[in-house]
Design a protein around this motif. Structure first.
Motif, PDB file in Angstrom:
ATOM      1  N   HIS A  56      -3.888   8.771  -6.413  1.00  0.00           N
ATOM      2  CA  HIS A  56      -2.931   9.180  -5.371  1.00  0.00           C
ATOM      3  C   HIS A  56      -2.422  10.593  -5.664  1.00  0.00           C
ATOM      4  CE1 HIS A  56       0.247   9.072  -2.418  1.00  0.00           C
ATOM      5  NE2 HIS A  56       1.100   9.384  -3.373  1.00  0.00           N
ATOM      6  N   GLN A  60      -3.132  13.862  -2.928  1.00  0.00           N
ATOM      7  CA  GLN A  60      -1.971  14.012  -2.033  1.00  0.00           C
ATOM      8  C   GLN A  60      -2.110  15.137  -1.018  1.00  0.00           C
ATOM      9  OE1 GLN A  60       2.121  13.340  -3.680  1.00  0.00           O
ATOM     10  NE2 GLN A  60       0.987  13.593  -5.588  1.00  0.00           N
ATOM     11  N   SER A  77      -0.722   7.473   1.857  1.00  0.00           N
ATOM     12  CA  SER A  77      -1.668   7.689   0.763  1.00  0.00           C
ATOM     13  C   SER A  77      -3.096   7.536   1.258  1.00  0.00           C
ATOM     14  CB  SER A  77      -1.414   6.667  -0.348  1.00  0.00           C
ATOM     15  OG  SER A  77      -2.331   6.847  -1.410  1.00  0.00           O
TER      16      SER A  77
END
Length: 124
Positions: A56, A60, A77
Motif C-alpha cells: 500500500h 499510494q 488503496s
C-alpha cells in the motif's frame, strides 16, 4: 514492489505480456481477474498483513481500478485481498457443476470466484 516480494520469498504471479494484461482488464477471461496486475500468495496471515501495508505504501501515488471480487486493504488503496486457493483444485457438485475449492487438511471449502467480496467460510 518486485524487490519487496523477492525479499519476502513469497509466491506471486503477473501477466506475462502487456497484451495479456489488457485482455484481463477488458474482461476477456474470468471476471474475477479483471483489473488485477499482480497476485500475491502469502504463506500466512502475518505475512499477508505485512505485505499489504508495505505494498500500500509503495503504490499510494498510483491509480487503478476497484477489484470487484476482492476487499480493499484501505479506502482508496490499490491493494485488495481475498481468501482463495493458490493451487487450483476443482470438485464436482451433486448437480454436476465443476467448482473451484480450497483443500485444508480433510476439509474442502468452496473457492467462490464471484464479482463481489465475500468473507471466507473458514479462518486459519
Amino acid at each position: 514492489s518486485l524487490p519487496l516480494l523477492l525479499a519476502e520469498n513469497v509466491a506471486f504471479k503477473f501477466p506475462h505480456t502487456i497484451e495479456f494484461l489488457a485482455e484481463l482488464n477488458a474482461g476477456e477471461h474470468q471476471d474475477c481477474q479483471a483489473g488485477k496486475f499482480i497476485t500475491v500468495y502469502p504463506d500466512n496471515n502475518k505475512q499477508a498483513v505485512r505485505l499489504a501495508k508495505k505494498l500500500h505504501q509503495l503504490t499510494q501515488t498510483y491509480r487503478g481500478p476497484r477489484i470487484l471480487s476482492d476487499e480493499r486493504w484501505q479506502k482508496n488503496s490499490l491493494i485488495h485481498y481475498r481468501w482463495g486457493a493458490f493451487i487450483f483444485h476443482v470438485q464436482q457438485s451433486l448437480y454436476g457443476e465443476i467448482m473451484p475449492v480450497v483443500k485444508r487438511g480433510k476439509k474442502i471449502i468452496p473457492d467462490k470466484r464471484i464479482p463481489f467480496y465475500i468473507k471466507p467460510e473458514m479462518k486459519d
